[in-house]
Design an enzyme around this catalytic site. Structure first.
Site, short mmCIF file in Angstrom:
data_model
loop_
_atom_site.label_atom_id
_atom_site.label_comp_id
_atom_site.label_asym_id
_atom_site.label_seq_id
_atom_site.Cartn_x
_atom_site.Cartn_y
_atom_site.Cartn_z
N HIS A 155 38.09 -36.37 77.56
CA HIS A 155 37.16 -35.50 78.28
C HIS A 155 35.72 -35.76 77.84
O HIS A 155 34.79 -35.35 78.54
CB HIS A 155 37.53 -34.04 78.07
CG HIS A 155 38.85 -33.66 78.66
ND1 HIS A 155 38.96 -32.90 79.80
CD2 HIS A 155 40.12 -33.97 78.30
CE1 HIS A 155 40.25 -32.74 80.10
NE2 HIS A 155 40.97 -33.37 79.20
N ASP A 356 27.36 -35.62 78.71
CA ASP A 356 28.59 -34.87 78.97
C ASP A 356 29.62 -35.78 79.60
O ASP A 356 29.27 -36.62 80.45
CB ASP A 356 28.30 -33.69 79.92
CG ASP A 356 29.07 -32.45 79.53
OD1 ASP A 356 30.13 -32.58 78.89
OD2 ASP A 356 28.62 -31.35 79.88
#
Length: 465
Positions: A155, A356
């Protein structure tokens, strides 16, 4: 096919709002599957001794959890995982702190989780491991004789070669990636970095079983229909009044975990720049920042919370009036239905992390909008979301405060026709990369006989023998 066993460092609570894209995605995923699923992970508790596995029936799946000792929590979770790997994977080498005994605990916890997996996994089960905390897990599963198909999905971003070389012990855990059948990442840039890392590995000794590790790009999505149903539903208190105040046409909203990778201080200062450069917005524009605390035992996070509170107070002290507060800062989580309604009410979704892996809030904001009167997404180019979506949003460099302030001003003043056009562009893409498709694509590539259509692009075989 047997069960799908999802493994993450932590299993989300069944009675508290989830924070973070991983917890939300895994929970929604298991609730929608027509198979017998298990979610294995830490229960968030520390005990004197690591306890036995505990099982909770959650209807469509079982949550199987275990506790940590205080030492495991401090050295594995707060230590190597979150003060070494996390900052490095997000290109913050200045915040990286390495302790050799933390790394040994990192390995030991992964070895213990492999033993838990051995207890609950059958031969025909699929094992899907989530995120960087558990990179060595497949290695220890193989050491215990487990031959199930095992996949890993990251992730986080995957570091480029220069950053990777700076991570202590990376040369020890990197070869362990070869024990996976499939490794998934969020973006094309992460995939290039992963391939470069794997291709530097030497061939395994002939005494070890050869395994062809494949990798691919799997941009994680959201459940568009569920978000729309939550965002569009009215919410009423017992008094008969709406639970969330209407924010109106000059509201900017951000939703993030309290983390230095999110660039929250940059955003507060950018909003200050916006009010300074565009005085017509004073008394009218409001910035709503929702940032629940995470990893509050780590000093960097404690200092960041104090800095944000101080900065919000300074900006509000400079600009606020009796009937207007420029920054509304809330350091807590909200239930998903309420949060989706808050996203729908805001004219601008301001998603500007410094780096991110994906950022599902960006996609949730788009999905939550009223198609007749949608808001505008302002999105950092350093997110996986910016790479998985093409057009429709206003791209910004979060380090450029003047440029980002101009984008916010443009978003707040964008005509309705342009807002609708941009929203339609983004929604078409969200439909094509939703949560169910993310799951189906990954599982098909992990075990091709599942025969799920529409395989993802950029799937690359990487022979490691």
């Amino acid at each position: 096919m047997g069960k799908i066993i999802m493994v993450s460092v932590r299993v989300a609570s069944s009675n508290k709002p989830s924070t973070g894209g991983l917890a939300v995605a895994v929970d929604l995923l298991l609730k929608q599957q027509d198979i017998n699923g298990i979610w294995l992970g830490w229960n968030g508790q520390c005990e004197e001794k690591a306890g036995e596995l505990q099982t909770e029936d959650r209807g469509t799946y079982q949550a199987v959890t275990f506790s940590f000792t205080q030492e495991q929590y401090e050295q594995f979770y707060c230590g190597y995982a979150n003060t070494c790997l996390w900052p490095a994977f997000h290109y913050r080498l200045d915040l990286m702190d390495f302790q050799a005994h933390h790394y040994q605990q990192y390995l030991e916890v992964n070895r213990q989780i492999a033993a838990y997996l051995k207890q609950i996994a059958r031969e025909d089960d699929l094992i899907w491991i989530q995120d960087y905390h558990l990179i060595p897990l497949a290695h220890f599963c193989r050491a215990q004789g487990m031959e199930q198909a095992i996949g890993l999905f990251l992730h986080t971003p995957f570091p480029c070669p220069e950053i990777l070389r700076a991570i202590p012990r990376h040369d020890h855990w990197l070869p362990m990636l070869q024990d996976y059948d499939l490794i998934g990442v969020q973006s094309h840039g992460d995939h290039v970095a992963l391939q470069a890392a794997l291709q530097t590995l030497p061939a395994r000794p002939s005494s070890q079983q050869a395994r062809a590790t494949r990798s691919g790009v799997y941009p994680i999505g959201v459940d568009v229909d569920l978000i729309q149903s939550m965002a569009g539903a009215p919410s009423w208190m017992e008094t008969g009044q709406q639970a969330e105040p209407p924010h109106g046409a000059a509201t900017v909203i951000s939703v993030d975990r309290l983390d230095y990778t999110k660039g929250l201080t940059h955003r507060f200062r950018t909003f200050d720049t916006l009010l300074r450069c565009y005085p017509t917005l004073r008394g009218r524009a409001t910035y709503v920042q929702i940032a629940p605390s995470t990893r509050s035992d780590i000093q960097d996070y404690q200092l960041m919370r104090e800095e944000l509170e101080s900065l919000a107070g300074q900006i509000n002290g400079q600009y606020a009036t009796l009937d207007w507060t420029p920054i509304v800062y809330m350091n807590r989580a909200f239930p998903a239905p309420q949060l989706m309604r808050m996203l729908r009410q805001a004219r601008v979704g301001y998603i500007a992390p410094l780096r991110d892996g994906m950022n599902l809030v960006a996609k949730e904001y788009v999905a939550a909008q009223d198609p007749d009167n949608p808001g505008v997404l302002v999105l950092s180019t350093f997110t996986g979301a910016a790479q998985s979506l093409e057009g429709g949003y206003l791209a910004v460099n979060p380090y450029d405060m003047d440029g980002t302030a101009r984008a916010l001003y443009q978003a707040l003043n964008m005509p309705l026709a342009e807002r609708r056009s941009r929203h339609q562009t983004l929604m078409a893409q969200l439909r094509g990369q939703n949560l169910a498709q993310w799951c189906a694509h990954f599982l098909e590539d992990l075990k091709p006989e599942l025969q799920v259509p529409e395989k993802p692009r950029d799937l690359t075989a990487l022979p490691v023998s």
